[in-house]
Structures are given as C-alpha cells and as structure tokens.
Design an enzyme around this catalytic site. Structure first.
Site, mmCIF file in Angstrom:
data_model
loop_
_atom_site.group_PDB
_atom_site.id
_atom_site.type_symbol
_atom_site.label_atom_id
_atom_site.label_comp_id
_atom_site.label_asym_id
_atom_site.label_seq_id
_atom_site.Cartn_x
_atom_site.Cartn_y
_atom_site.Cartn_z
ATOM 1 C CG ASP A 242 -1.728 -1.255 1.368
ATOM 2 O OD1 ASP A 242 -2.182 -1.788 0.349
ATOM 3 O OD2 ASP A 242 -1.877 -1.726 2.518
ATOM 4 C CD GLU B 249 -9.264 -2.104 -1.129
ATOM 5 O OE1 GLU B 249 -9.977 -2.319 -0.132
ATOM 6 O OE2 GLU B 249 -8.442 -2.927 -1.553
#
Length: 576
Positions: free
Chosen positions: A80, A253
């Site tokens: 991420d 997301e």
C-alpha cells in the site's frame, strides 16, 4: 563481525572483560574463549544476524547502466505505498498492520534512491495494537504535504480503533500523537489539500443505502478544517461500487484525489488485493462533485494476462501519483512476484513506474497487454550504492545501542523483552512467557523476507533450564503459519528442533541432539523459493537438520493475510 572476547554470563548479564579486536567472517569462530551460563539463565544471547538475497533474476539480468533500477523498488511486503513531495524531498510510506514500530518512512531526493529514515508511528500511544491479529492493525497509510502550512500529514486506519492522522513540520523528526476522526468511517482515508487552502478527506465506506452485494463499497469525501483539525459537512458519495456498478465491482478502496491542470482526478484500487486487483481513475470538476470514469479504465492491471507467462507480476494496484521537478509523472503501486504464478512468501511489494498521458487527458500506467517491467531506466538519475532493490546482504553485529530500522516487533515495542546495552555487542532476548501463536507481544524481533532465494544465519548462546524454554530463528507469516528452529531441552539433553506451528499447535518436524558445548550454536535457514532448508553447527561444518520443507505453507496462497513472511530472532518460556 567484531570479535568479542572473554565473556562471562551470570543470571543473564554478560560482563565484557575484553574489547573488539577486528573483523572476522560470520562463519568463523566468533568467540575466542569459553562462555559460562548460569544455571538459572532465562535469556538468549545472539551474536549476529545475517540476511543475504540470492535471486536468480538479478544474477542473470544485470542492470545495463547506472540510470536503471530494478522493480520492485522496495522488495518484501512493503504494501500500500503512498508518496508525496514538497518539491524537493520525496517521502514514501507503506502499511505495517500489527507490527511495531508502524509505517516505515522512506526518503529520496531523486525518486530512484531511497533510504529509510524512521517510522511515522514509533510510540505506543500512536499505535495501540493489543490483541490484534497479524493482518489487522494499520491499513493503507497515506502521506501528504500541505504547502499552505508547510506541514506533513500521514492519515491511516487502525482497523480495531478507527481512522486518525498524525502530522509534523519535520518528517525526519517526531510525529504528533494521533488525532482521531470519529466522522470518517470505513478504511483507507487520504488527504487532499486544494490550491485555495481548502482540505478534504476521501475514504472507502458503505454506499448510500448500504451494500447490495459482497464487496460493494463506495468512495466518499468529507471537508476538513485544518485549524480545528476536524471534519465538517456531509459525507458525500463520489463513486458507487466502482467504474461500472452493473458489473458489481468489489472493494473500491485506496482513494487519492489530485488537481492536475485545473482538473480533479480521483484514483482508486478495485477488484480486491488478489489477481483481479486493478487501478482505476475518474475525473471531476470539483472535489465534491460528480466524478466520471475514464472510458479506457483500468489504468494499471495485470489480471488479464497469460498466467503461464515467465516471471509473472500479479495483483498490481493500490497506486499513488507523483510529479518530478522536470514535469515527469511517476507512480508507486503494489504488486506480487509469485513463483510460476503459484505462490510467494514476499507479500505485496512496492513498484515504481513512469506515468503516461492519454490524448483525452487521463494518466495511465499500463494499457492493453503491457507488462509491469522488472528493469526501468530513469534518465538523469544515477543509482547509488545504498540501493533498496536487487540482491544484497545485510549483517547486523548488534554493536549499536538501538535496533536497525528494518527490525520489527509484534503488537508493541517489546520493551523489557530485549536489550542491546545489557551485553554490548549482543542482542539479548528474554524468554518471555508468550508463545509466537498468541495475540500478545512475544520476544520476537524480525525483518521482512525480500527474496525468493535467500540465506539467514545467527550465532546463539543459550542454556535452557526446562523443556518449555527455547530460542532460535522464527519464520513467521501469521499466528497459525510458522516454522520455528530453536535450541531446546528434552530431559537433560540439548537439541536443535524444527517445529511447524499451525492452528492445532506445534508439530515437531525434526530434531537432533547436541553434545555439551562451551561455545555458541549457529543456526541457518536457506531457501530456493519453493523449499526451506535448516542447518546448525557448534563448529565450522554445517549439519543439516531438515530439507525440502514446504515454503508454500507460509504464503498467502496457503493462509489468509496481507503481509508477507518475516524471519527473526525468538525466545520463549512457553510452548506453542
């Protein structure tokens, strides 16, 4: 390795009577004199730890020039990634889930050469992780720079606690205590600071009216007051489901909002974090207005490519954009390197690629059947000797008063469970009354695996006094997927043991007796990607404890989770 001489250990305390006398090989005899253990010693003393990457790709494909780099630029489970700049310095952060300290902070001045300069969350009050599973904790940190107040922000989700941010004027120094955001729900928040000084938070959350299918999520935006550090106004839904709601897209997301050439772009991940992962983009006129998807989405994916292709890179997505001072756009994102598209132990890694622009004004990273390349040129930048990518070797002599930045503990700082100063030149681990499969903080310090093929070794002084005490090397994926190579005691006999830790506890895979020794026991793990081999010695010749141990057991293909595998040093007075 520094030679340490004439050591006596009494009740877990080493008194140094000599001094360092030069450098010698890890595989030579580290201690020149005998070491005596007190009969009630409940500590393990590690002389050094080595990690060496030996992946074939890097050996067979040398970089063609000093302005080239390897992908992934951060190998191992640096998941991420998020990136930002003040026009001079680049900073990048990644997820750490339930490891401590949290959110490694990397710095660069040229985008190719990165150095870890600390952790954003390095204090317990910033990072409450008690009782959280390995893949809970900190999700998707996003780093931003606000030029209006010259402040850096990192916003993220603590999955059991909620969403919060920390800030600083000096990213190389301390970051603030958490500022919690009770009106920001869901996960993956990200700041956007507009030209007019207004600020916004975009995040993943439930769609208006609730979810209508598994994985149905939305991207929402809230205004943020920089002075009061609170959100205000309604939470506005910007994207419902994904690019095409009729196709029931899942897990929209990781949103990031940008203003580029007068247009607002909303970039998000879609499709889940496995092989259907992809990055998509939308364009709007205002931060809170209607966003329309690009007709040629996704802007990054490898999901549709031949699974039998050589050296596959999969799961690409969760990107962030950055521009250099020369006007070039680049992207960091996560992806995986499975062996033959089957499994890997490295987790989701950080990649860096140039960004292109379409004729109708949208950024994209890959299109069609383009592959994520393993070797990329960055013109005008010279690779330095501290590269984070490729094959490398790390040696830690434990000669410093603080742990190196790659070391992590689980769920907390492990205060009181280790020391680098009680016995200078050694990492001393207490045999904690915590096993590696508990949701607590064990005496376990570890680093990420960063290569399919690697070798790790350590030298250990340890004298267990009961059959429950053990110390050694631990390969850790999560609470129920581990391999543990330890020194232990059975009756009056010292043994090396290899255990497979699973849902039902620990299974003994191999053991060998060790005769009485006055010196250290050295332990080694090697991997060919598919299998692990475990070795030990009390002299110079390595003895095989176990070979052909299935590496897949520690992979995400075999277990659930968002991390890769860690390896490190462990001590316990409690049986798994």
């Amino acid at each position: 390795m520094k030679k340490k001489i004439s050591i006596s250990i009494l009740r877990g305390v080493v008194l140094l009577l000599g001094v360092s006398t030069g450098l010698i090989s890890c595989n030579s005899s580290i201690k020149a004199n005998k070491v005596q253990f007190a009969s009630d010693s409940l500590v393990a003393h590690f002389d050094y730890f080595t990690y060496k990457g030996e992946d074939d790709f890097y050996k067979e494909n040398p970089l063609p020039g000093d302005d080239y780099y390897y992908n992934p630029i951060l190998p191992g489970w640096y998941s991420d990634p998020s990136i930002c700049s003040n026009g001079k310095d680049y900073f990048m952060v990644t997820s750490t889930f339930s490891f401590f300290p949290g959110v490694p902070l990397f710095h660069s001045t040229d985008l190719m050469n990165w150095k870890q300069v600390g952790h954003v969350l390095d204090r317990p009050e910033q990072l409450p992780l008690d009782g959280q599973r390995t893949s809970e904790g900190i999700f998707a940190p996003a780093i931003s720079y606000n030029p209006h107040n010259q402040t850096w922000y990192m916003i993220t989700t603590n999955i059991r606690k909620g969403n919060f941010f920390v800030k600083t004027k000096d990213p190389f120094g301390a970051w603030s205590d958490p500022v919690w955001l009770p009106d920001v729900h869901g996960i993956d928040p990200s700041f956007f600071f507009d030209d007019d000084g207004k600020a916004y938070i975009v995040n993943n959350d439930e769609p208006d009216g609730g979810s209508t299918y598994e994985g149905h999520r939305a991207i929402r935006v809230l205004q943020f007051d920089v002075e009061s550090e609170k959100t205000f106004g309604p939470s506005i839904m910007l994207v419902n489901g994904g690019v095409n709601l009729a196709e029931k897209p899942i897990w929209i997301e990781g949103p990031h909002l940008y203003k580029i050439n007068g247009n607002y772009f909303l970039m998000c991940a879609e499709g889940g974090t496995s092989v259907n992962h992809r990055e998509v983009i939308f364009k709007g006129d205002t931060p809170t207005g209607k966003f329309k998807p690009w007709a040629n989405n996704p802007i990054l994916t490898q999901k549709h490519l031949d699974p039998d292709r050589a050296l596959p890179i999969t799961c690409a997505g969760h990107a962030d954009l950055i521009t250099k001072d020369n006007g070039q756009w680049w992207s960091v994102f996560l992806a995986c390197r499975p062996i033959d598209n089957e499994f890997e132990n490295l987790g989701r890694e950080t990649y860096l690629m140039p960004v292109h622009w379409s004729q109708d004004g949208f950024p994209y990273i890959t299109k069609g059947d383009e592959l994520v390349p393993r070797i990329i040129q960055m013109e005008g930048v010279k690779r330095d000797t501290s590269a984070t990518f490729g094959n490398f070797e790390k040696v830690d002599d434990f000669d410093r008063s603080e742990l190196a930045l790659e070391w992590m503990a689980l769920r907390g700082p492990a205060t009181g469970l280790y020391s680098l100063t009680e016995n200078p030149g050694y990492l001393t681990l207490k045999c904690a009354d915590v096993a590696s499969n508990e949701l607590k903080t064990p005496a376990y310090l570890s680093r990420r695996l960063q290569h399919h093929k690697f070798e790790c070794s350590t030298s250990l002084y340890f004298n267990p006094q009961s059959e429950s005490e053990s110390a050694g090397l631990l390969l850790y994926k999560d609470e129920t997927h581990q391999y543990l190579m330890v020194l232990a005691k059975v009756g009056n006999q010292l043994q090396t043991q290899l255990k497979k830790v699973g849902r039902g506890g620990a299974e003994l895979l191999a053991s060998q007796k060790i005769g009485q020794t006055d010196g250290p026991v050295k332990l080694k793990v090697s991997s060919n990607g598919r299998e692990f081999s475990f070795f030990y010695t009390t002299a110079d010749e390595w003895n095989l404890l176990a070979s052909k141990v299935d590496a897949r057991y520690l992979s995400t293909a075999e277990s659930y989770g968002f991390t890769g595998t860690n390896i490190g040093l462990y001590a316990s007075s409690k049986t798994e």
